[in-house]
Design an enzyme around this catalytic site. Structure first.
Site, short mmCIF file in Angstrom:
data_model
loop_
_atom_site.label_atom_id
_atom_site.label_comp_id
_atom_site.label_asym_id
_atom_site.label_seq_id
_atom_site.Cartn_x
_atom_site.Cartn_y
_atom_site.Cartn_z
N ASP A 308 0.86 -1.17 0.00
CA ASP A 308 0.00 0.00 0.00
C ASP A 308 0.91 1.24 0.00
O ASP A 308 2.14 1.13 0.09
CB ASP A 308 -0.96 -0.01 1.20
C1 BGC Z 1 -5.09 3.26 0.39
C2 BGC Z 1 -5.29 2.28 -0.76
C3 BGC Z 1 -5.16 3.02 -2.07
C4 BGC Z 1 -3.81 3.72 -2.11
C5 BGC Z 1 -3.53 4.45 -3.41
C6 BGC Z 1 -3.87 4.11 0.23
O1 BGC Z 1 -3.83 5.12 1.19
O2 BGC Z 1 -5.05 2.53 1.59
O3 BGC Z 1 -6.52 1.66 -0.66
O4 BGC Z 1 -5.30 2.11 -3.13
O5 BGC Z 1 -3.77 4.66 -1.05
O6 BGC Z 1 -4.32 5.57 -3.56
#
Ligand code: BGC
Length: 765
Positions: A308
């Site tokens: 993530d």
């Molecule tokens: C979130 C993800 C997301 C990623 C990219 C993160 O903060 O937890 O779900 O896909 O950001 O935007």
């Protein structure tokens, strides 16, 4: 600032880029590859390409960053970061330091970056473009948890298909969706992004969404790769606090949290995102048991794992890694193929390999997986296959897409209560006061986690209602207060409007900023100024319909709880107001069901219907020394599965054989009848309880459900078949197991309703 217009010259250069690609060594090698390549059987040409790559180019293929175009929408949805300029990012891509970017700016941006790479990079490996396409691209659908309330996975597949076609039209190859985290604690703001609290519903929606996004052929220009996130148990954050630690037994992990991820992978999802949280002291991003033992060895997952957003780097703050280099090594060696946003793999993997701390073969294996998914997506055949400015426009917000959005929104609305048949409302002859901060205006319609949609293009409630009313003068609209603060004279104006009306629609609840990522709440209530507004308006004595706006379950209190009619309308997307009006005025009968329980009080969280009995189950509030609160039973005000229709539905005639043979199945049926005056769609649910087992079992577990459409006076026999595997749980040895014995069964309209109930015995094998 970069010029975003696509000039004729740029288009010609695009053609040049295609030509450059056509004669590139990477293409030559990869075109020999089997078109239906599956990871694990990666053909020799991919390895031949890997053999030509430097360590830095390999680390580049494992590095994904937020798009830098014009500041980037990506960073607005995430913690602020100082990335490169767009020109700097393009230079990085050309230098082979990037595998792709996410949350960029449509086909124009993608074309510019891909062209630069195809013309200028050494190996001409196509970039991959990713985005958080969560509930629609330009046409916005209900937030995922709302759509789960439809109890209609096929609908979720259809909306995902449309989202994929719009987004793939804009050059996007990969969505960071579906989020399949079970949410048992409604304080957690990301409840809105999943399918709620139930395992079976979670599995079905996970699979449907993957199928919708990936389509039948991942290479198609209207298909994109799905990403199962957040692996694993992100929704089990302690005290409902986003990003907090998770401490679960392996049994609960395997029995409750893992099945929806598994269902998504079984449906063919080719990517996974490691979650931010730790489980029992080990961050998921650095957890080889999760990423290797479970994901690769047990589940045979062939796709790629991405961290993530800065998830690897965050292991430093968590006290699990010493510095960036250590974090890169830990994450990579745990099985995270690709690093999102931190750049740690680019910075450290080459050195770690040179020093022998990361085996070259492990690096090659991750690169091979990444190249293989790029190949599966058709990028090696044509790096520009999803990049087409005209197609992007032509596919966006078409009539058909908006019609589907309205249908999905209608089917997501849940009618909690309708005393005296207050709803549906007549379209003439009654004066309506529409009151509340969500009554009108281009805000809070789409909901959280929208990258490309715009509230300005969505239909608000007042507009939807005006469209349904025969007499426009019958409607008065008053805000009454802001979402979290009073407005001077607001309550007075609202009370005056209520007095002058025959009926009040009170549009209250949470705004977009109150649920979603990082939006945990300690009290899941209607904010105080809105509650005060509701109390004042209800005091006029006029009948009040509560039209709730929410991204999570709420604990309703006072006149909001006691109002004669309550509709849960979530964040419904592009057609919000129209769809809500369809239900309010009875063009459609409500058919949604709660995918999570609405507790009596916030303090009950985490609450889920499939809890254990304990040794002291309480029957009544007056019980003493039993498992209950002083003011609430261990139950819900509105349980999972609850939702009314405009019909009157009765359950009768349970048919249940006394015994299920060890190697057999059991057929269970009941008659469902609509004795009301309107057609209704009933969601008939099948629950079981294993009465005695070597591991205590939940008081109820939903095993299946079916939706039936019933005309007034009509009845239907609804049949379910259970097999032995439906009775499984994770046994003493941590393996799926079934034990002979007695099982209670309910065919019922919710997790707390009796419906019709009986018992059967699973005979010993
Ligand atoms: C979130 C993800 C997301 C990623 C990219 C993160 O903060 O937890 O779900 O896909 O950001 O935007």
């Amino acid at each position: 600032m970069v010029d975003t217009r696509l000039s004729r010259r740029a288009a010609l250069m695009g053609a040049g880029a295609v030509a450059a690609w056509a004669s590139s060594p990477a293409r030559a090698l990869l075109m020999q590859a089997d078109a239906t390549i599956r990871m694990g059987v990666v053909p020799a040409p991919v390895d031949a390409l890997i053999a030509r790559m430097t360590l830095e180019e390999k680390a580049g293929q494992l590095t994904l960053n937020a798009a830098a175009w014009g500041g980037g929408v990506a960073t607005a949805l995430n913690p602020p970061s100082t990335g490169p300029s767009f020109e700097g990012q393009v230079a990085d891509a050309v230098a082979g330091k990037l595998t792709g970017v996410f949350n960029g700016n449509g086909a124009v941006m993608a074309e510019r970056m891909q062209r630069a790479v195809m013309q200028g990079s050494r190996l001409k490996i196509p970039l991959i473009f990713a985005a958080d396409v969560i509930h629609g691209h330009r046409t916005i659908f209900p937030v995922p948890v709302a759509e789960a309330a439809s109890f209609d996975p096929d609908l979720a597949m259809r909306t995902a298909r449309v989202a994929a076609s719009e987004a793939a039209g804009a050059g996007i190859d990969w969505t960071f969706f579906p989020m399949v985290d079970i949410a048992r604690d409604q304080r957690w703001g990301r409840t809105m992004e999943g399918a709620g609290e139930d395992v079976r519903l979670g599995e079905l929606f996970a699979a449907a969404r993957v199928r919708g996004f990936q389509g039948r052929d991942l290479k198609a220009d209207d298909a994109m790769m799905a990403c199962i996130k957040h692996f694993a148990a992100y929704g089990a954050a302690e005290s409902g606090l986003d990003y907090n630690v998770v401490d679960l037994s392996e049994r609960t992990l395997r029995e409750v949290y893992l099945p929806p991820y598994k269902a998504g992978f079984d449906a063919g999802a080719m990517s996974a995102m490691a979650s931010f949280n730790e489980i029992a002291g080990i961050p998921a991003t650095g957890n080889p048991w999760l990423m290797k033992t479970v994901l690769r060895d047990e589940w045979r997952f062939p796709g790629i794992v991405v961290s993530d957003y800065t998830g690897d780097e965050e292991m430093i703050a968590a006290g699990f890694a010493e510095d960036g280099r250590d974090a890169a090594r830990i994450a990579f060696m745990a099985g995270v193929d690709m690093s999102m946003q931190s750049n740690l793999y680019m910075l450290h993997l080459p050195g770690l390999v040179r020093e022998g701390l990361v085996p070259q073969a492990t690096l090659d294996a991750s690169v091979r997986r990444v190249l293989a998914v790029k190949h599966m997506l058709g990028l090696f055949d044509d790096p520009f296959r999803r990049i087409d400015v005209k197609r992007e426009k032509a596919r966006s917000r078409t009539r058909a897409n908006l019609a589907l959005s309205r249908e999905a929104a209608r089917r997501s609305i849940v009618l909690l209560k309708n005393d005296g048949g207050l709803l549906p409302l007549p379209t003439s002859g009654k004066r309506i006061a529409l009151i509340g901060p969500f009554a009108s205006g281009q805000h809070d319609l789409n909901g959280p986690w929208v990258v490309y949609g715009d509230n300005a293009n969505a239909v608000d409630l007042a507009t939807g209602i005006r469209g349904a009313l025969k007499d426009q003068n019958a409607l008065t609209v008053v805000a009454g207060c802001d979402v979290e603060k009073p407005i001077p004279g607001g309550i007075e104006a609202a009370v005056a409007a209520a007095r002058a009306a025959d009926i009040v629609l009170l549009a209250i609840g949470e705004n977009e900023g109150m649920s979603g990522e990082a939006q945990s709440r300690t009290e899941i209530v209607v904010p105080a100024p809105q509650q005060a507004l509701a109390e004042a308006v209800a005091a006029t004595g006029k009948p009040v319909v509560i039209v709730l706006k929410n991204g999570r379950a709420l604990a309703l209190t006072g006149v909001v709880r006691d109002a004669p009619a309550i509709l849960v309308t979530w964040f419904l997307g592009s057609e919000s107001g129209n769809a809500t009006a369809d239900i309010l005025f009875g063009t459609a009968s409500p058919s949604g069901r709660l995918p999570m329980s609405f507790p009596f009080e916030s303090g009950q969280e985490p609450y889920h219907y499939d809890h254990k009995a304990t040794g002291r189950p309480a029957q009544a509030l007056s019980d003493t020394y039993k498992a209950k609160y002083r003011t609430a039973l261990n139950a819900a005000l509105y349980p999972f599965g609850h939702g009314l229709t405009y019909g009157t539905i009765g359950y009768s005639a349970l048919s249940l054989p006394p015994t299920m043979a060890w190697n057999g199945v059991i057929e269970i049926a009941a008659t469902v009848t609509n004795t009301g005056a309107r057609t209704a769609e009933e969601t008939v649910q099948l629950y079981i309880r294993d009465r005695v087992a070597t591991i205590t079992r939940p008081v109820r577990e939903m095993k299946a459900f079916r939706k039936v459409r019933l005309a007034p006076g009509a009845g239907e026999t609804v049949r379910f078949t259970l097999k032995r595997s439906d009775l499984e749980f994770i046994g003493v040895d941590m393996k799926p197991t079934v034990e002979a014995g007695e099982f209670d069964v309910w065919i019922a309209p919710s997790a707390q309703a009796e419906g019709v109930t009986g018992r059967f015995v699973l005979a010993a094998g």
